[in-house]
Design an enzyme around this catalytic site. Structure first.
Site, PDB file in Angstrom:
ATOM      1  N   GLU A 159      39.247 -71.811 -68.196  1.00 38.89           N
ATOM      2  CA  GLU A 159      37.897 -72.236 -68.566  1.00 38.89           C
ATOM      3  C   GLU A 159      37.812 -73.176 -69.767  1.00 38.89           C
ATOM      4  O   GLU A 159      37.150 -72.871 -70.768  1.00 38.89           O
ATOM      5  CB  GLU A 159      37.018 -71.002 -68.796  1.00 38.89           C
ATOM      6  CG  GLU A 159      36.851 -70.172 -67.528  1.00 38.89           C
ATOM      7  CD  GLU A 159      35.867 -69.027 -67.676  1.00 38.89           C
ATOM      8  OE1 GLU A 159      35.422 -68.744 -68.817  1.00 38.89           O
ATOM      9  OE2 GLU A 159      35.536 -68.415 -66.645  1.00 38.89           O
ATOM     10  N   GLU A 270      38.196 -66.688 -60.752  1.00 37.69           N
ATOM     11  CA  GLU A 270      37.414 -65.610 -61.363  1.00 37.69           C
ATOM     12  C   GLU A 270      36.051 -65.536 -60.703  1.00 37.69           C
ATOM     13  O   GLU A 270      35.398 -66.554 -60.457  1.00 37.69           O
ATOM     14  CB  GLU A 270      37.203 -65.831 -62.869  1.00 37.69           C
ATOM     15  CG  GLU A 270      38.390 -65.533 -63.746  1.00 37.69           C
ATOM     16  CD  GLU A 270      38.024 -65.588 -65.228  1.00 37.69           C
ATOM     17  OE1 GLU A 270      36.819 -65.419 -65.568  1.00 37.69           O
ATOM     18  OE2 GLU A 270      38.933 -65.815 -66.046  1.00 37.69           O
TER      19      GLU A 270
END
Length: 338
Positions: A159, A270
């Site tokens: 991320e 995710e």
């Protein structure tokens, strides 16, 4: 580059990725889980192993292997494996990590996930004069260590955020080149910036991940884009309330179409949901959408299991031998599921 012409030199990875290259009888995307804890207490660096953080072991992995999951994503912290940028990897830490990865050997693919959000010691890589070069050097050393282990996939960065998409693209290019220069043929998972959100992948025009990564190529021809997608109102995965199923499915469609149009593969690295009825409905709808896109989605890994979760609503580590409600949904979308 057509998915049908990809060459896989590693048998375990070839088997895992059949979902992306098969014809009329497409397999389901491979299923998996994140086993978190190696990245815990990131403000304490390096921290004390066994107190501030710990890596998962075979016992933690066992229930997910028994359920039929094929992928495990193992988060690590850059500052623990390489306390000083550009210097050698920390020997003691790498021995601990090697032991943990050996305990995951029942999985077909083990994703080594540098869980740093595009930062080192809290500073964004694009704000450091040697950030890009140091990032590439980290991956050069990790690739040298694991290039003979075909089960291990390289998750470049968890991320990244705050870094402009064109800048991040150049950093990803550098890391991929450094990996391939070692001779490593391992699968590489390439994230975008902006938390690599599926919902925002195509947004932002020339500054979007879609624009920045158009034409991306891997010299080793063994990569996928890693995207994440949560189910709460702000897509961050911090709330116990979820959007409805139709909204959950819609969030991932533009990224799916981008992958298909550009003949790329995607990995949903995710996603997660609390155990209430609304969230379970949204979770089901999201995975149904991924399954319908099995021509481009190679697999997924739920967030999260792991040994140290306490009252985290998305935790699916079994307690007392009992699975969490989310597992009943996940099992519907695993090989052999209903």
């Amino acid at each position: 580059m057509s998915a049908g012409r990809l060459l896989f030199r590693d048998a375990p990875l070839a088997a895992l990725l059949l979902c992306a290259v098969s014809g009329a009888a497409q397999a389901r995307p491979a299923s998996g889980v994140n086993l978190a804890s190696g990245e815990f207490n990131s403000k304490r660096k390096p921290g004390v192993y066994g107190k501030d953080y710990i890596y998962p072991d075979a016992k933690v992995a066992a229930p997910f292997l028994a359920s039929g999951m094929k992928i495990v994503r193992v988060p690590i912290l850059w500052e623990r494996v390489q306390p000083v940028m550009g210097q050698p990897l920390a020997p003691d830490e790498m021995r601990r990590l090697d032991k943990a990865l050996a305990g995951m050997s029942g999985f077909q693919t083990i994703v080594l996930d540098v869980h740093n959000y595009g930062k080192f010691n809290g500073q964004r890589l694009d704000q450091m004069p040697d950030g890009a070069a140091s990032f590439a050097e980290l991956w050069r050393q990790l690739a040298e260590r694991y290039k003979g282990q075909g089960k291990i996939a390289f998750g470049l960065m968890n991320e990244p955020n705050g870094i402009p998409a064109p800048t991040w693209r150049k950093m990803a290019d550098g890391a991929v080149a450094a990996i391939r220069d070692t001779g490593a043929r391992n699968l590489i998972l390439v994230p975008g910036t902006s938390w690599t959100g599926a919902h925002s992948w195509t947004k932002g025009g020339a500054n979007s991940n879609a624009a920045a990564f158009a034409g991306f190529r891997d010299p080793g021809k063994n990569f996928a884009f890693e995207l994440h997608q949560y189910l709460d109102s702000d897509n961050m995965g911090t709330k116990e309330q979820c959007v409805d199923g139709a909204t959950a499915a819609a969030r991932i469609r533009p990224a799916t179409e981008w992958l298909r149009k550009n003949r790329y593969r995607g990995f949903l690295g995710e996603f997660g949901a609390a155990s209430n009825a609304d969230c379970l409905e949204a979770l089901n709808a999201l995975l149904r959408q991924v399954e319908q896109g099995s021509d481009v989605w190679m697999g997924w890994a739920y967030w999260a299991g792991g040994p140290w979760w306490k009252r985290y609503p998305m935790n699916i580590q079994p307690e007392g031998g009992q699975h969490k409600p989310q597992m009943a949904v996940l099992e519907r979308f695993m090989a052999g599921g209903r």
